[in-house]
Design a protein around this motif. Structure first.
Motif, PDB file in Angstrom:
ATOM      1  N   CYS A 143       0.772  -1.028  -0.050  1.00  0.00           N
ATOM      2  CA  CYS A 143       0.000  -0.164  -0.125  1.00  0.00           C
ATOM      3  C   CYS A 143       0.967   1.277   0.162  1.00  0.00           C
ATOM      4  O   CYS A 143       0.536   2.313  -0.347  1.00  0.00           O
ATOM      5  N   PHE A 144       2.021   1.209   0.572  1.00  0.00           N
ATOM      6  CA  PHE A 144       2.979   2.429   0.651  1.00  0.00           C
ATOM      7  C   PHE A 144       4.103   2.032  -0.124  1.00  0.00           C
ATOM      8  O   PHE A 144       5.304   3.167  -0.229  1.00  0.00           O
ATOM      9  N   SER A 150      -2.395   5.268  -2.876  1.00  0.00           N
ATOM     10  CA  SER A 150      -1.843   6.534  -1.829  1.00  0.00           C
ATOM     11  C   SER A 150      -2.812   6.394  -0.867  1.00  0.00           C
ATOM     12  O   SER A 150      -3.971   6.863  -0.853  1.00  0.00           O
ATOM     13  N   VAL A 154      -1.542   6.608   8.090  1.00  0.00           N
ATOM     14  CA  VAL A 154      -0.291   6.464   8.276  1.00  0.00           C
ATOM     15  C   VAL A 154       0.063   5.206   8.194  1.00  0.00           C
ATOM     16  O   VAL A 154       1.380   4.849   7.485  1.00  0.00           O
ATOM     17  N   GLY A 155      -0.361   4.050   8.389  1.00  0.00           N
ATOM     18  CA  GLY A 155       0.039   2.733   8.210  1.00  0.00           C
ATOM     19  C   GLY A 155       0.911   2.077   9.425  1.00  0.00           C
ATOM     20  O   GLY A 155       1.532   3.025  10.235  1.00  0.00           O
ATOM     21  N   GLU A 287      -3.851   8.077  14.217  1.00  0.00           N
ATOM     22  CA  GLU A 287      -3.526   8.643  12.943  1.00  0.00           C
ATOM     23  C   GLU A 287      -4.082   9.709  12.475  1.00  0.00           C
ATOM     24  O   GLU A 287      -3.599  10.431  11.469  1.00  0.00           O
ATOM     25  N   TYR A 362      -2.843  15.915   2.405  1.00  0.00           N
ATOM     26  CA  TYR A 362      -2.739  14.755   1.601  1.00  0.00           C
ATOM     27  C   TYR A 362      -2.506  15.022   0.013  1.00  0.00           C
ATOM     28  O   TYR A 362      -3.099  16.065  -0.571  1.00  0.00           O
ATOM     29  N   LYS A 369       6.246   5.892  -4.842  1.00  0.00           N
ATOM     30  CA  LYS A 369       5.330   5.177  -3.808  1.00  0.00           C
ATOM     31  C   LYS A 369       4.808   6.526  -2.898  1.00  0.00           C
ATOM     32  O   LYS A 369       5.016   7.689  -3.265  1.00  0.00           O
ATOM     33  N   HIS A 370       3.898   5.970  -2.171  1.00  0.00           N
ATOM     34  CA  HIS A 370       3.100   7.253  -1.431  1.00  0.00           C
ATOM     35  C   HIS A 370       2.766   7.140   0.104  1.00  0.00           C
ATOM     36  O   HIS A 370       2.718   5.890   0.427  1.00  0.00           O
ATOM     37  N   GLY A 371       2.949   8.229   0.766  1.00  0.00           N
ATOM     38  CA  GLY A 371       2.685   8.062   2.123  1.00  0.00           C
ATOM     39  C   GLY A 371       2.454   9.394   2.747  1.00  0.00           C
ATOM     40  O   GLY A 371       3.395   9.722   3.432  1.00  0.00           O
ATOM     41  N   THR A 374       2.045  11.657   7.463  1.00  0.00           N
ATOM     42  CA  THR A 374       3.073  11.375   8.413  1.00  0.00           C
ATOM     43  C   THR A 374       3.213  12.339   9.899  1.00  0.00           C
ATOM     44  O   THR A 374       3.968  12.637  10.359  1.00  0.00           O
TER      45      THR A 374
END
Length: 397
Positions: A143-144, A150, A154-155, A287, A362, A369-371, A374
């Motif tokens: 996913c990240f 995207s 946070v994950g 998160e 966002y 990759k996306h994240g 934070t």
């Protein structure tokens, strides 16, 4: 929710084992004109709605946002047709669900998905078909690490780095011991997060035990190890029932003077109630703006919409709400026909969107990759309820 998550590991492992088989479809559809003028705007999602671990709140929240948007007139006379699919915790079903939405329904994007399998199984397929996913709840490493996905959350991996940073730098904890429950291919990502924390802070764990059985019926061995090692704090990536089991075992063994650093997966009202007196000294990085604070102004609109639609107040519901909200804002900026291609172009070129429910803007963007999320808001379990442990966001770069 506690009982629903007991099979999370088995499902995640199954998804990881079949990732290659299900994710690399070279039979790419030619649906770039999907969603062209003349009909509704089709948007899809792949979710765990049945099976061992279910996450229905994310897609339900996205649907509530889209329904409200449609009721207000939609966009240029068109309404969003939100197609929710159930992967049933099965990799083959997850694969077929994505193909049904992308090829048969000709969706322009995927929005608000919450599944243990979707990213592992379908990320490469989405990339091949030039369709993007605003994941409501990103769980696994794929996913990240995909250009086509995207997440708005946070994950668990950055969560790991954040809870350790809060513990060592804000709480001043020393002699932190670490335990990991490894599901599927998540091991390297968790260890990389711990390494990042160590490099940035100059601190290190007293020990790291990555052999903790997921779903263990007895955490006494881990408690005894922590007690004999002189641990003053304990980090673990445990899911709800396992974290409860660890706390209860610690209470039984008299290990009550340590601080517990958990992940957002334990941030639920059910966990707070189940932990009881054993939950002293538990800290978690939320998160999104803490939903357990009814006075939190950032959640006002979200809370009202969830209560109106009888959707449980959870972090999953926050993720689904935000994914749909971000998507609508991007749609409003598209000139001309709304198609898969125009939506993809708009998401790749979009400017960051601020929302008070999150600590960082966002953005999808053109990266590999996306994240973009934070930030976390530290919360503490106190007297059987979650309370804010900080008056502001904690940012992790």
């Amino acid at each position: 929710m506690i009982s629903k998550l007991t099979k999370i590991g088995a499902i995640a492992v199954a998804g990881a084992l079949l990732m290659t088989a299900c994710g690399e479809d070279t039979n790419s559809t030619k649906a770039s004109a999907a969603g062209a003028s003349g009909g509704d705007i089709v948007v899809g999602s792949v979710n765990a709605l049945s099976g061992g671990a279910t996450f229905p709140e994310a897609s339900a929240a996205s649907k509530a946002v889209f329904d409200a948007f449609n009721a207000s007139g939609g966009i240029n006379g068109k309404k969003i047709n939100y197609v929710i699919t159930d992967d049933k915790g099965d990799p083959s079903t997850a694969s077929q669900s994505a193909r049904d939405v992308v090829e048969s329904k000709k969706a322009v994007a995927m929005v608000g998905s919450a599944s243990l399998l979707d990213c592992d199984v379908n990320a490469k397929y989405y990339q091949q078909n030039k369709i993007l996913s605003l994941q409501g709840t990103g769980v696994d490493p794929a996913c990240f690490s995909s250009p086509a996905v995207s997440p708005v959350n946070v994950g668990p991996f950055l969560d790991t780095e954040m809870t350790l940073t809060y513990g060592s730098e804000k709480l001043g904890l020393t002699d932190i011991c670490g335990f990991l429950e490894i599901a599927g291919s998540t091991g390297p990502a968790y260890k990389a997060a711990i390494d990042n924390w160590s490099k940035k802070t100059g601190k290190s764990l007293k020990f790291l035990d990555d052999s903790v059985p997921l779903g263990s019926p007895d955490f006494t061995p881990q408690v005894i190890k922590a007690k004999n090692s002189g641990c003053k704090a304990v980090f673990i990536n445990a899911i709800e029932p396992d974290a409860i089991g660890l706390l209860k075992a610690a209470e039984a063994q008299g290990l009550t003077d340590v601080t517990w650093l958990f992940l957002t997966s334990t941030y639920t009202s059910e966990f707070a109630k189940a932990a009881g007196s054993a939950g002293k000294g538990v800290y978690v990085p939320a998160e999104f703006a803490p939903f357990t604070d009814p006075k939190e102004a950032a959640n006002k609109d979200w809370r009202a919409l969830m209560e109106k639609n009888n959707i449980p107040l959870t972090s999953f519901a926050q993720g689904g709400y935000l994914a749909a909200t971000y998507f609508i804002e991007v749609l409003k900026g598209i000139k001309g026909d709304i198609t898969r291609q125009s939506v993809t172009d708009a998401l790749l070129a979009m400017k960051p969107i601020d929302n008070p429910m999150v600590g960082t803007p966002y953005v999808f963007g053109p990266g590999d990759k996306h994240g973009s999320n934070t930030a976390a808001w530290p919360v503490q379990l106190k007297d059987g309820a979650w309370v804010k442990a900080s008056d502001t966001w904690m940012l992790q770069n």
